[in-house]
Design a protein around this motif. Structure first.
Motif, PDB file in Angstrom:
ATOM      1  N   ASP A 135      14.902   6.365  17.357  1.00  0.00           N
ATOM      2  CA  ASP A 135      16.006   5.848  17.987  1.00  0.00           C
ATOM      3  C   ASP A 135      17.340   6.306  17.802  1.00  0.00           C
ATOM      4  OD1 ASP A 135      16.776   4.515  15.866  1.00  0.00           O
ATOM      5  OD2 ASP A 135      15.925   2.481  16.659  1.00  0.00           O
ATOM      6  N   ARG A 136      17.839   7.358  16.949  1.00  0.00           N
ATOM      7  CA  ARG A 136      18.922   7.549  16.437  1.00  0.00           C
ATOM      8  C   ARG A 136      19.349   9.000  16.556  1.00  0.00           C
ATOM      9  NH1 ARG A 136      22.438   3.548  15.115  1.00  0.00           N
ATOM     10  NH2 ARG A 136      21.600   1.647  14.744  1.00  0.00           N
ATOM     11  N   LEU A 137      20.553   9.711  16.692  1.00  0.00           N
ATOM     12  CA  LEU A 137      20.601  11.143  16.610  1.00  0.00           C
ATOM     13  C   LEU A 137      21.380  10.937  15.361  1.00  0.00           C
ATOM     14  CD1 LEU A 137      21.677  11.990  20.214  1.00  0.00           C
ATOM     15  CD2 LEU A 137      19.734  12.827  18.943  1.00  0.00           C
ATOM     16  N   GLY A 138      20.956  10.735  14.224  1.00  0.00           N
ATOM     17  CA  GLY A 138      21.372  10.983  12.783  1.00  0.00           C
ATOM     18  C   GLY A 138      22.181   9.457  12.566  1.00  0.00           C
ATOM     19  N   ILE A 139      22.627   9.423  11.257  1.00  0.00           N
ATOM     20  CA  ILE A 139      23.393   8.294  10.719  1.00  0.00           C
ATOM     21  C   ILE A 139      24.801   8.843  10.497  1.00  0.00           C
ATOM     22  CG2 ILE A 139      23.510   6.272   9.016  1.00  0.00           C
ATOM     23  CD1 ILE A 139      20.514   6.588   8.676  1.00  0.00           C
ATOM     24  N   ASP A 140      25.804   8.023  11.084  1.00  0.00           N
ATOM     25  CA  ASP A 140      27.179   8.558  10.880  1.00  0.00           C
ATOM     26  C   ASP A 140      27.470   8.452   9.388  1.00  0.00           C
ATOM     27  OD1 ASP A 140      30.256   7.383  10.869  1.00  0.00           O
ATOM     28  OD2 ASP A 140      29.967   8.685  12.409  1.00  0.00           O
ATOM     29  N   ALA A 141      27.962   9.419   9.098  1.00  0.00           N
ATOM     30  CA  ALA A 141      28.529   9.529   7.466  1.00  0.00           C
ATOM     31  C   ALA A 141      29.354   8.441   6.925  1.00  0.00           C
ATOM     32  CB  ALA A 141      29.009  10.762   7.148  1.00  0.00           C
ATOM     33  N   GLU A 149      16.429  -5.326  17.667  1.00  0.00           N
ATOM     34  CA  GLU A 149      17.313  -5.259  16.739  1.00  0.00           C
ATOM     35  C   GLU A 149      18.535  -4.306  16.765  1.00  0.00           C
ATOM     36  OE1 GLU A 149      18.684  -6.072  12.333  1.00  0.00           O
ATOM     37  OE2 GLU A 149      17.345  -7.058  14.030  1.00  0.00           O
ATOM     38  N   ASN A 150      18.532  -3.298  17.420  1.00  0.00           N
ATOM     39  CA  ASN A 150      19.447  -2.473  17.776  1.00  0.00           C
ATOM     40  C   ASN A 150      20.302  -2.990  18.751  1.00  0.00           C
ATOM     41  OD1 ASN A 150      18.956  -0.015  16.009  1.00  0.00           O
ATOM     42  ND2 ASN A 150      17.551   0.576  17.256  1.00  0.00           N
ATOM     43  N   ASN A 151      19.715  -3.746  20.001  1.00  0.00           N
ATOM     44  CA  ASN A 151      20.621  -4.199  20.936  1.00  0.00           C
ATOM     45  C   ASN A 151      21.315  -5.532  20.089  1.00  0.00           C
ATOM     46  OD1 ASN A 151      19.674  -2.718  22.886  1.00  0.00           O
ATOM     47  ND2 ASN A 151      18.050  -4.131  23.255  1.00  0.00           N
ATOM     48  N   LEU A 193      23.188   1.138  20.325  1.00  0.00           N
ATOM     49  CA  LEU A 193      23.174   2.737  20.101  1.00  0.00           C
ATOM     50  C   LEU A 193      23.803   3.142  21.350  1.00  0.00           C
ATOM     51  CD1 LEU A 193      19.251   3.180  19.862  1.00  0.00           C
ATOM     52  CD2 LEU A 193      20.836   3.129  18.013  1.00  0.00           C
ATOM     53  N   SER A 194      24.267   4.528  21.339  1.00  0.00           N
ATOM     54  CA  SER A 194      24.966   5.254  22.388  1.00  0.00           C
ATOM     55  C   SER A 194      24.041   5.169  23.811  1.00  0.00           C
ATOM     56  CB  SER A 194      25.485   6.567  21.911  1.00  0.00           C
ATOM     57  OG  SER A 194      24.408   7.325  21.954  1.00  0.00           O
ATOM     58  N   TYR A 195      24.437   5.673  24.749  1.00  0.00           N
ATOM     59  CA  TYR A 195      23.778   5.650  26.037  1.00  0.00           C
ATOM     60  C   TYR A 195      22.649   6.813  25.733  1.00  0.00           C
ATOM     61  CZ  TYR A 195      22.076   6.415  30.702  1.00  0.00           C
ATOM     62  OH  TYR A 195      21.398   6.515  31.811  1.00  0.00           O
ATOM     63  N   ALA A 252      25.333  11.754  19.328  1.00  0.00           N
ATOM     64  CA  ALA A 252      25.436  10.531  19.787  1.00  0.00           C
ATOM     65  C   ALA A 252      26.430  10.319  20.867  1.00  0.00           C
ATOM     66  CB  ALA A 252      25.452   9.462  18.856  1.00  0.00           C
ATOM     67  N   ALA A 253      27.594  11.006  20.738  1.00  0.00           N
ATOM     68  CA  ALA A 253      28.615  10.755  21.651  1.00  0.00           C
ATOM     69  C   ALA A 253      28.937   9.306  22.131  1.00  0.00           C
ATOM     70  CB  ALA A 253      28.457  11.545  22.992  1.00  0.00           C
ATOM     71  N   PRO A 254      29.251   8.449  21.169  1.00  0.00           N
ATOM     72  CA  PRO A 254      29.274   6.999  21.464  1.00  0.00           C
ATOM     73  C   PRO A 254      30.308   6.535  22.681  1.00  0.00           C
ATOM     74  CG  PRO A 254      30.407   7.256  19.473  1.00  0.00           C
ATOM     75  CD  PRO A 254      29.649   8.617  19.838  1.00  0.00           C
ATOM     76  N   GLU A 255      31.078   7.281  23.034  1.00  0.00           N
ATOM     77  CA  GLU A 255      32.155   6.860  23.976  1.00  0.00           C
ATOM     78  C   GLU A 255      31.918   7.611  25.359  1.00  0.00           C
ATOM     79  OE1 GLU A 255      34.750   4.885  23.544  1.00  0.00           O
ATOM     80  OE2 GLU A 255      33.832   4.892  21.335  1.00  0.00           O
ATOM     81  N   VAL A 256      30.711   8.337  25.464  1.00  0.00           N
ATOM     82  CA  VAL A 256      30.365   8.726  26.745  1.00  0.00           C
ATOM     83  C   VAL A 256      29.210   8.020  27.572  1.00  0.00           C
ATOM     84  CG1 VAL A 256      29.196  10.817  27.709  1.00  0.00           C
ATOM     85  CG2 VAL A 256      30.677  11.126  25.903  1.00  0.00           C
ATOM     86  N   GLY A 257      29.333   7.650  28.509  1.00  0.00           N
ATOM     87  CA  GLY A 257      28.392   6.728  29.090  1.00  0.00           C
ATOM     88  C   GLY A 257      27.357   7.385  30.200  1.00  0.00           C
TER      89      GLY A 257
END
Length: 343
Positions: A88-94, A163-165, A170-172, A223-228
């Motif tokens: 469910d993730r595109l990697g874990i932010d370091a 759990e992620n919610n 997660l990003s969009y 992940a681009a968390p700021e991109v919707g």
């Protein structure tokens, strides 16, 4: 910072025996909200809709009841724990991982992860949720505190999404990828909506976006968390006219990899929307190629700027090396100027 124990497991003694308390759902599964009570009797299609909602609520409560059955928290060797069967993730932010490592080092693992006995490998476990906590524990060389439950595939993915919610959104695009991966594994739309906490229309849009954008391009962006949703849909609309391999070459450059995923997303959009240079106005146009023909450079100058375009097999690697050595190259340039002028 202490967190609420979302799986409601305690290391303390069991409650005193007596009359059993009625079961209550303290954390209903995301996506299932009981309908409000109405005085008027609904008619037609509304009756059918409310009936479907009621069935979903009952099913959600049944799943939650099964997940809420108490089990002891145990300590497990992280080497015996595998990730979920669907990512469910595109990697874990370091940076986030480093902060979590420091937090656990200072305060211990406050919330256990949820695992199930591995369905294939005897003696091993599979994570339902807690992948970041597991990664942090591995870095610290400790045993991971976990609750072990016998979960079906359906219960696992609902727990994972829920759990992620509740914890780290997660990003969009990560949520959209998760939805597509679940659908590819033949999970029903009801289960996927429950895991993600979205309605049917939102889920359809998520799946549509991922179907239009190559997965390798999404993974290269991150992940681009700021991109919707809106901006991902705009990117999808631009792609039919693009060469994905050219975009991947841009993203593979060393300097680009060092950028944030939001910046990489913008770089792709810029590459797709920038107008081609009018070469008739260019002041000069030069080319250079390596003897082994592994890389070719096209240099363009228009008086106000100077552009180097790298092409062929080693273009990305050579471009990354140039980016990484700009300080030395500029120093050599200044030194050559002093030699030529004698200053």
């Amino acid at each position: 910072m202490a967190r609420k124990n979302l799986i409601e497991v305690s290391d303390g003694p069991a409650p005193a025996t007596g009359a059993p308390e009625p079961f209550t759902v303290s954390r209903p599964i995301a996506g299932f909200v009981p309908p409000a009570t109405r005085s008027a009797v609904p008619v037609g299609g509304i009756t059918k809709t409310l009936g479907n909602i009621t069935q979903k609520v009952e099913r959600a409560q049944d799943l939650e009841r099964q997940l809420a059955e108490g089990h002891m928290v145990v300590e497990i060797d992280p080497a015996l724990v595998d990730g979920s069967f669907v990512s469910d993730r595109l990697g874990i932010d370091a940076l986030e991982l480093a902060q979590l490592v420091d937090q656990i080092r200072d305060h211990g693992q406050q919330v256990p992860i949820l695992v199930r006995p591995h369905p294939v490998s005897k003696g091993r476990y599979q994570v339902a949720y807690g992948h970041r906590r597991l990664a942090a524990i591995r870095e610290l060389g400790l045993k991971v505190r976990a609750v072990v439950r016998d979960l079906s595939d359906e219960q696992l993915v609902v727990s994972q999404g829920q759990e992620n919610n509740a914890r780290t959104n997660l990003s969009y695009i990560e949520r959209a990828l998760f939805a597509v991966r679940l659908e590819e594994r033949s999970f029903s739309r009801d289960v996927i909506m429950s895991a993600l906490g979205v309605d049917k229309a939102a889920l359809s849009k998520m799946i549509s976006v991922v179907r239009q954008i190559p997965v390798e391009l999404v993974e290269a962006i991150g992940a681009a968390p700021e991109v919707g949703r809106r901006r991902w849909m705009e990117l999808a609309d631009l792609l039919p006219k693009a060469k994905v391999q050219d975009l991947l070459a841009i993203l593979s450059q060393g300097a680009m990899k060092a950028q944030s995923s939001d910046q990489r997303f913008q770089a792709v959009v810029d590459a797709l929307t920038s107008k081609p240079e009018n070469k008739t106005k260019a002041g000069s146009f030069e080319t250079w190629a390596a003897e082994d023909k592994s890389v070719r450079v096209v240099a363009t100058s228009n008086g106000k700027g100077y552009t180097l375009a790298l092409k062929d097999k080693d273009a990305a690697r050579f471009g990354g090396w140039i980016s990484a050595n700009l300080e030395e190259l500029y120093g050599a340039f200044r030194k050559s100027e002093k030699t030529e002028t004698g200053a």
